[in-house]
Design an enzyme around this catalytic site. Structure first.
Site, PDB file in Angstrom:
ATOM      1  N   ASP A 166    -130.739  76.348 -74.105  1.00  0.00           N
ATOM      2  CA  ASP A 166    -132.018  76.797 -74.646  1.00  0.00           C
ATOM      3  C   ASP A 166    -132.859  77.284 -73.467  1.00  0.00           C
ATOM      4  OD1 ASP A 166    -133.811  76.021 -77.349  1.00  0.00           O
ATOM      5  OD2 ASP A 166    -134.970  76.357 -75.530  1.00  0.00           O
ATOM      6  N   TYR A 178    -137.362  72.107 -89.372  1.00  0.00           N
ATOM      7  CA  TYR A 178    -137.907  72.726 -90.564  1.00  0.00           C
ATOM      8  C   TYR A 178    -139.411  72.525 -90.537  1.00  0.00           C
ATOM      9  CZ  TYR A 178    -138.247  74.718 -95.140  1.00  0.00           C
ATOM     10  OH  TYR A 178    -138.539  75.575 -96.175  1.00  0.00           O
ATOM     11  N   HIS A 202    -133.032  82.241 -88.233  1.00  0.00           N
ATOM     12  CA  HIS A 202    -131.583  82.479 -88.156  1.00  0.00           C
ATOM     13  C   HIS A 202    -131.050  81.102 -87.800  1.00  0.00           C
ATOM     14  CE1 HIS A 202    -127.830  84.705 -86.943  1.00  0.00           C
ATOM     15  NE2 HIS A 202    -127.635  83.489 -86.436  1.00  0.00           N
ATOM     16  N   HIS A 205    -129.923  77.763 -86.482  1.00  0.00           N
ATOM     17  CA  HIS A 205    -129.504  77.278 -85.165  1.00  0.00           C
ATOM     18  C   HIS A 205    -129.715  75.766 -85.122  1.00  0.00           C
ATOM     19  CE1 HIS A 205    -133.777  78.394 -84.971  1.00  0.00           C
ATOM     20  NE2 HIS A 205    -133.917  77.302 -84.229  1.00  0.00           N
TER      21      HIS A 205
END
Ligand code: M7G
Length: 319
Positions: A184, A248, A254, A256
């Protein structure tokens, strides 16, 4: 840890022409052209500062972060630093330690051109917890996502090997169950204490946790198993020391999965936003439409346009 490399990272959220310009500037020190406008957020605990400004008439955000002290650098740090005594009292003394230049670098992230949405993302704001039903998702959240979510061009660049290809830790080319695992951009890869990787799924039609159904279990199990194996092999961090979860709402629609070190208090790993991948798999095994049907709670910032939509719909009555 010798195979862990350091590199500067730049957002891919720009047109190809602008991207080219920014990459060149980054090589020559993009910060030399940075005109600071304001500090968006400053966390003394995380030792991170988010600055808003401009680089040659383009909106920009710079994030400066002091990173943990790597165990490998300790002997050199202790031996070669300069110590300035600040206070001495009985058996207690405090010092200002000035390390050699190469041990005092700071992780820096540049987003340029940045959108107003980026500026909001990093600004300090009051947050509210929202409970989203299946119907709220269909009538409020989905239209919002379709109209104004962040570009996922940076994700497509990774999947198409147009960016960060040399950073890939493991990948599976299967169009349905495949993914790419890579660091990341929150992680500078200097030490595993704050390890942070993301697995980006190949499939382009799963926006978030809400879209997951039992047919996605093989994909999720594949990410869990191969991600854990790759991290053990490459970074010697076993599965029991990893926190593996989905956000969420996410910022980028997209699908991940986040892989963070259990000992690292990663931003967004709280219960109001993070869903453990192992729990997601179990929930889908028990109830195939779990994430379509169940109300899901998540935090929203007061100035978020999605919060305005929930407020308009009377779902945030006292906020
Ligand atoms: P998220 O849950 O959608 O949103 O996670 P969050 O940023 O609010 O957590 C997206 C993840 O992708 C985050 O952990 C980001 O740090 C990471 N990320 C974002 N960008 C633009 C990049 C990028 O260009 N490269 C990499 N490697 N990671 C990124």
């Amino acid at each position: 840890m010798s195979d862990i490399v350091k590199r500067s990272e730049v957002s891919e959220e720009s047109t190809p022409r602008k991207k080219q310009k920014i990459e060149t500037q980054t090589d020559q020190n993009v910060l030399a052209h940075f005109q600071m406008k304001s500090v968006l957020r400053d966390s003394t605990r995380e030792k991170t500062i988010f600055i808003h400004g401009e680089v040659e008439d383009q909106e920009a955000i710079v994030i400066l972060e002091k990173t943990p002290i790597g165990h490998d650098s300790l002997p050199e740090m202790l031996k070669k630093s300069t110590l300035e005594l600040k206070m001495k009292n009985d058996i207690y003394s405090t010092y200002q330690l000035i390390p050699p230049a190469h041990l005092s670098d700071m992780k820096t992230t540049v987003i340029c051109p940045a959108t107003q949405k980026h500026v909001k993302k990093y600004q300090v704001q009051e947050t509210f917890l929202v409970e989203e039903t299946e119907e709220d998702y269909r009538s409020i959240t989905l239209p919002y996502i379709q109209s104004q979510s962040f570009s996922v061009q940076w994700v497509y660049n990774i999947l198409e090997k147009k960016a960060e290809a040399d950073r890939i830790i493991c990948e599976d080319p299967d169009p349905k169950t495949g993914f790419v695992l890579l660091p990341d951009f929150k992680w500078d890869m200097k030490q595993v204490d704050d390890l942070y990787l993301i697995a980006i799924v190949r499939s382009r039609d799963i926006k978030s946790l809400r879209d997951l159904r039992s047919e996605h279990i093989p994909l999720l199990e594949n990410i869990l198993k191969k991600g854990q194996e790759a991290i053990l092999q490459r970074f010697s961090v076993p599965a029991c020391k990893l926190r593996i979860y989905l956000h969420y709402q996410p910022s980028y629609y997209h699908l991940h999965v986040h892989f963070t070190s259990l000992s690292h208090d990663a931003p967004g790993c709280g219960v109001e936003r993070a869903h453990l991948l192992s729990d997601v798999i179990l929930n889908l095994k028990g109830t195939p439409m779990y994430y379509q049907k169940r109300p899901l709670s998540f935090p929203l910032r007061a100035d978020d346009n999605l919060a305005a939509k929930f407020r308009e719909a009377g779902k945030l009555p006292n906020c």
